[in-house]
Design a protein around this motif. Structure first.
Motif, PDB file in Angstrom:
ATOM      1  N   ILE A   4      56.142  21.773   7.394  1.00 18.50           N
ATOM      2  CA  ILE A   4      57.159  20.725   7.461  1.00 18.50           C
ATOM      3  C   ILE A   4      58.554  21.300   7.698  1.00 18.50           C
ATOM      4  O   ILE A   4      59.268  20.853   8.606  1.00 18.50           O
ATOM      5  CB  ILE A   4      57.118  19.858   6.183  1.00 18.50           C
ATOM      6  CG1 ILE A   4      55.820  19.043   6.131  1.00 18.50           C
ATOM      7  CG2 ILE A   4      58.326  18.930   6.107  1.00 18.50           C
ATOM      8  CD1 ILE A   4      55.615  18.283   4.830  1.00 18.50           C
ATOM      9  N   PRO A   5      59.003  22.321   6.938  1.00 17.86           N
ATOM     10  CA  PRO A   5      60.375  22.811   7.124  1.00 17.86           C
ATOM     11  C   PRO A   5      60.625  23.485   8.477  1.00 17.86           C
ATOM     12  O   PRO A   5      61.789  23.697   8.841  1.00 17.86           O
ATOM     13  CB  PRO A   5      60.545  23.831   5.977  1.00 17.86           C
ATOM     14  CG  PRO A   5      59.500  23.475   4.980  1.00 17.86           C
ATOM     15  CD  PRO A   5      58.348  22.964   5.785  1.00 17.86           C
ATOM     16  N   SER A   6      59.578  23.848   9.213  1.00 21.36           N
ATOM     17  CA  SER A   6      59.787  24.579  10.469  1.00 21.36           C
ATOM     18  C   SER A   6      60.143  23.662  11.644  1.00 21.36           C
ATOM     19  O   SER A   6      60.272  24.138  12.766  1.00 21.36           O
ATOM     20  CB  SER A   6      58.535  25.396  10.810  1.00 21.36           C
ATOM     21  OG  SER A   6      57.398  24.572  10.939  1.00 21.36           O
ATOM     22  N   HIS A   7      60.329  22.366  11.392  1.00 18.81           N
ATOM     23  CA  HIS A   7      60.718  21.439  12.447  1.00 18.81           C
ATOM     24  C   HIS A   7      62.244  21.356  12.568  1.00 18.81           C
ATOM     25  O   HIS A   7      62.972  21.737  11.654  1.00 18.81           O
ATOM     26  CB  HIS A   7      60.148  20.049  12.173  1.00 18.81           C
ATOM     27  CG  HIS A   7      58.663  19.966  12.309  1.00 18.81           C
ATOM     28  ND1 HIS A   7      57.800  20.456  11.347  1.00 18.81           N
ATOM     29  CD2 HIS A   7      57.872  19.462  13.298  1.00 18.81           C
ATOM     30  CE1 HIS A   7      56.538  20.253  11.738  1.00 18.81           C
ATOM     31  NE2 HIS A   7      56.563  19.651  12.918  1.00 18.81           N
ATOM     32  N   GLN A  36      62.315  18.593  24.083  1.00 20.31           N
ATOM     33  CA  GLN A  36      62.272  19.930  23.498  1.00 20.31           C
ATOM     34  C   GLN A  36      62.649  19.959  22.026  1.00 20.31           C
ATOM     35  O   GLN A  36      62.840  21.030  21.455  1.00 20.31           O
ATOM     36  CB  GLN A  36      63.192  20.872  24.293  1.00 20.31           C
ATOM     37  CG  GLN A  36      62.552  21.434  25.554  1.00 20.31           C
ATOM     38  CD  GLN A  36      62.210  20.343  26.549  1.00 20.31           C
ATOM     39  OE1 GLN A  36      63.087  19.684  27.081  1.00 20.31           O
ATOM     40  NE2 GLN A  36      60.923  20.152  26.782  1.00 20.31           N
ATOM     41  N   SER A  37      62.784  18.794  21.398  1.00 17.53           N
ATOM     42  CA  SER A  37      63.069  18.737  19.968  1.00 17.53           C
ATOM     43  C   SER A  37      61.765  18.534  19.195  1.00 17.53           C
ATOM     44  O   SER A  37      60.904  17.772  19.614  1.00 17.53           O
ATOM     45  CB  SER A  37      64.043  17.589  19.657  1.00 17.53           C
ATOM     46  OG  SER A  37      65.335  17.894  20.122  1.00 17.53           O
ATOM     47  N   ARG A  38      61.657  19.200  18.053  1.00 27.45           N
ATOM     48  CA  ARG A  38      60.437  19.158  17.249  1.00 27.45           C
ATOM     49  C   ARG A  38      60.691  18.325  16.001  1.00 27.45           C
ATOM     50  O   ARG A  38      61.531  18.669  15.178  1.00 27.45           O
ATOM     51  CB  ARG A  38      59.998  20.572  16.905  1.00 27.45           C
ATOM     52  CG  ARG A  38      59.719  21.408  18.154  1.00 27.45           C
ATOM     53  CD  ARG A  38      59.478  22.861  17.853  1.00 27.45           C
ATOM     54  NE  ARG A  38      60.654  23.506  17.296  1.00 27.45           N
ATOM     55  CZ  ARG A  38      60.745  24.805  17.070  1.00 27.45           C
ATOM     56  NH1 ARG A  38      59.728  25.600  17.365  1.00 27.45           N
ATOM     57  NH2 ARG A  38      61.842  25.328  16.557  1.00 27.45           N
ATOM     58  N   LEU A  39      59.969  17.213  15.881  1.00 25.65           N
ATOM     59  CA  LEU A  39      60.191  16.254  14.813  1.00 25.65           C
ATOM     60  C   LEU A  39      58.990  16.187  13.878  1.00 25.65           C
ATOM     61  O   LEU A  39      57.855  16.398  14.301  1.00 25.65           O
ATOM     62  CB  LEU A  39      60.448  14.855  15.390  1.00 25.65           C
ATOM     63  CG  LEU A  39      61.811  14.563  16.024  1.00 25.65           C
ATOM     64  CD1 LEU A  39      61.992  15.299  17.340  1.00 25.65           C
ATOM     65  CD2 LEU A  39      61.987  13.067  16.253  1.00 25.65           C
ATOM     66  N   CYS A  40      59.270  15.868  12.621  1.00 19.82           N
ATOM     67  CA  CYS A  40      58.206  15.709  11.631  1.00 19.82           C
ATOM     68  C   CYS A  40      58.498  14.463  10.798  1.00 19.82           C
ATOM     69  O   CYS A  40      59.651  14.219  10.399  1.00 19.82           O
ATOM     70  CB  CYS A  40      58.126  16.926  10.708  1.00 19.82           C
ATOM     71  SG  CYS A  40      56.767  16.859   9.509  1.00 19.82           S
TER      72      CYS A  40
END
Length: 518
Positions: free
Chosen positions: A358-361, A310-314
């Motif tokens: 990008i910043p929304s991760h 459930q973690s969002r990575l970029c």
């Protein structure tokens, strides 16, 4: 939903290398660069100048000839120690025998119970039914404003069709953990006939007129119906003859590639332990060119967005404007701002809860040849390098100073640099260019051009180092991170649902086997 979330430590290794357009020999040793003595759960490997940045490669068709060579070396390196001893060594070889590297946070009081279910943490369709019980419970239907009947109707309706509000997004992300790649409405056939490929040659003039969101070329829709051997057939590069040296060797691999993308000289390849790939979702790629005319791909970035549990990575691999003239750092700052502004991960109307920028991760890693130099006279730089006075040199490092002033990468972090400048060396040598000046040679002072930065909570850098591989005029750099990953605990949810139902309907309760009792 907070009480049903656990946190796990995921070990992530990021490597970046400007290879100056040079092709590797097939037995190139990159183990030190990838830190394989401390195996990671995920490897993110980025290259710059994987092809020479000449006019033909920048304006013409994309040359992916070197990619197969690099992929074969990476595959062999990551899977080297798990080759069957009775088999002949293969460069397409299988995975290393690494114990499960994602460790449970010891501070979590529920970890001992949770550890036993970690390898099956995703919520399958039948598990969802056992959690929410029979659809007759009106109370359960109201949890998080999710229409649970829609979930019970799987697979007749896609998960993406579930109506949601902001409070329901977490549950939607949890329930989609058995999918990888894009949220396609079509069901992929067992043999991959529904695989969607989108070739985007960022090296030609098409990028000048349109920056389109591209699908990772090596991504499939769902892995549930595929065996391990069939999965690898989709995840491997096509037409790689080395893969066929040993027919059954693929089933032994511990690391598989989930995505790879090239934009002219920038190339990103992501590899994960086999047991993790089904927990990777919403995989998207976005290239941005900021080179010639402000849009060509000789400079720019390739960014990858994905969800792990459930973690969002970029992950952003970039090659910024080069040059050592006064004010060149301002152009590099501009490149960063352009990449942040123009990177967009496209989404369907059913995927509005996923990061678009990008910043929304939750957690972001930026790496590559950032090209920031040292604002000091060449002679002074070389003297301090010889004395290994890294702290004194860092006081004049452009990137450090731009970070401190807030001109770029506001809020981002970089670990302590305790290694020599990575640029610019003579090929196949330990000598920096310019120590023995040659007529007509451009003066290039040593600098830390190759960097790895991060932004977000739950990230701890364990190592930041360079490897002594002399193929290029740059030295490769790598960093190991421990990343806190948010993981849904369906046992906790089941207990919460049982408690809620017992409180609302004391005469009706849900047993462990999912049946109702009166």
């Amino acid at each position: 939903m907070k009480g049903i979330i656990n946190w796990l430590f995921c070990r992530v290794t990021i490597g970046t290398w400007n290879v100056a357009g040079r092709l590797p020999c097939k037995d190139l040793d990159i183990e030190d660069w990838l830190c394989t003595n401390e195996p990671a759960d995920i490897y993110i490997i980025g290259f710059q100048e994987v092809v020479p940045l000449n006019a033909g490669n920048v304006l013409g068709a994309e040359d992916n000839t070197p990619i197969r060579k690099w992929e074969a070396i990476i595959r062999r390196t990551l899977n080297k120690s798990s080759e069957p001893e009775s088999k002949q060594k293969s460069y397409s070889a299988p995975p290393s025998p690494v114990a499960d590297s994602i460790h449970v946070n010891p501070l979590d009081t529920m970890n001992e119970e949770y550890l036993g279910t970690f390898n099956n943490v995703e919520v399958e369709r039948e598990e969802v039914k056992s959690i929410i019980g029979i659809e007759r419970s009106l109370q359960l239907r109201k949890i998080n404003d999710v229409d649970l009947q829609t979930i019970l109707d799987w697979p007749e309706r896609p998960l993406d069709a579930i109506p949601h509000t902001d409070s329901s997004l977490k549950l939607r992300r949890v329930c989609s953990s058995d999918r990888i790649g894009f949220n396609w409405t079509g069901k992929a056939s067992k043999y991959g006939s529904a695989m969607k490929r989108s070739h985007h040659s960022s090296g030609n003039l098409g990028l000048l007129w349109k920056e389109q969101q591209v699908m990772p070329e090596e991504v499939i829709d769902t892995l549930d119906e595929l065996s391990d051997e069939e999965d690898d057939a989709f995840l491997e590069l096509p037409n790689d003859n080395e893969d066929n040296e040993i027919g059954d060797v693929k089933s032994h691999r511990k690391y598989v590639r989930i995505v790879s993308k090239q934009m002219v000289g920038i190339y990103v390849s992501i590899w994960v332990q086999r047991r993790l790939r089904r927990h990777i979702n919403n995989l998207k790629v976005s290239p941005v060119g900021v080179g010639l005319m402000g849009y060509m791909g000789n400079k720019g970035s390739v960014s990858v967005s994905m969800s792990l549990f459930q973690s969002r990575l970029c992950f952003v691999c970039s090659h910024l404007t080069s040059g050592q003239k006064d004010g060149a750092e301002t152009r590099r700052n501009s490149d960063v701002h352009e990449i942040l502004r123009r990177t967009c991960f496209s989404s369907s109307v059913f995927d509005t809860d996923q990061p678009q920028t990008i910043p929304s991760h939750d957690q972001i890693f930026w790496f590559g040849d950032l090209n920031y130099r040292i604002n000091m006279m060449d002679g002074e730089v070389r003297k301090l390098v010889a004395l290994k006075k890294w702290d004194e040199l860092m006081n004049y490092d452009q990137l450090i100073n731009e970070l401190r002033s807030g001109h770029v990468f506001d809020g981002w972090k970089e670990g302590l640099i305790n290694f020599p400048p990575t640029y610019k060396y003579e090929f196949n040598s330990d000598i920096y260019i310019g120590e023995n000046p040659k007529e007509g040679e451009k003066k290039r002072s040593p600098a830390w051009c190759d960097r790895i930065l991060w932004l977000g909570k739950g990230i701890k850098q364990l190592e930041y180092s360079r490897a002594e591989i002399k193929l290029s005029d740059h030295r490769p750099v790598s960093s190991i991170f421990s990343v806190d990953v948010e993981v849904f605990d369906h046992r906790k949810l089941q207990r919460a649902l049982n408690f809620t139902n017992a409180a609302v309907h004391p005469e009706i309760f849900l047993k462990d086997d999912g049946e109702w009792s009166y």
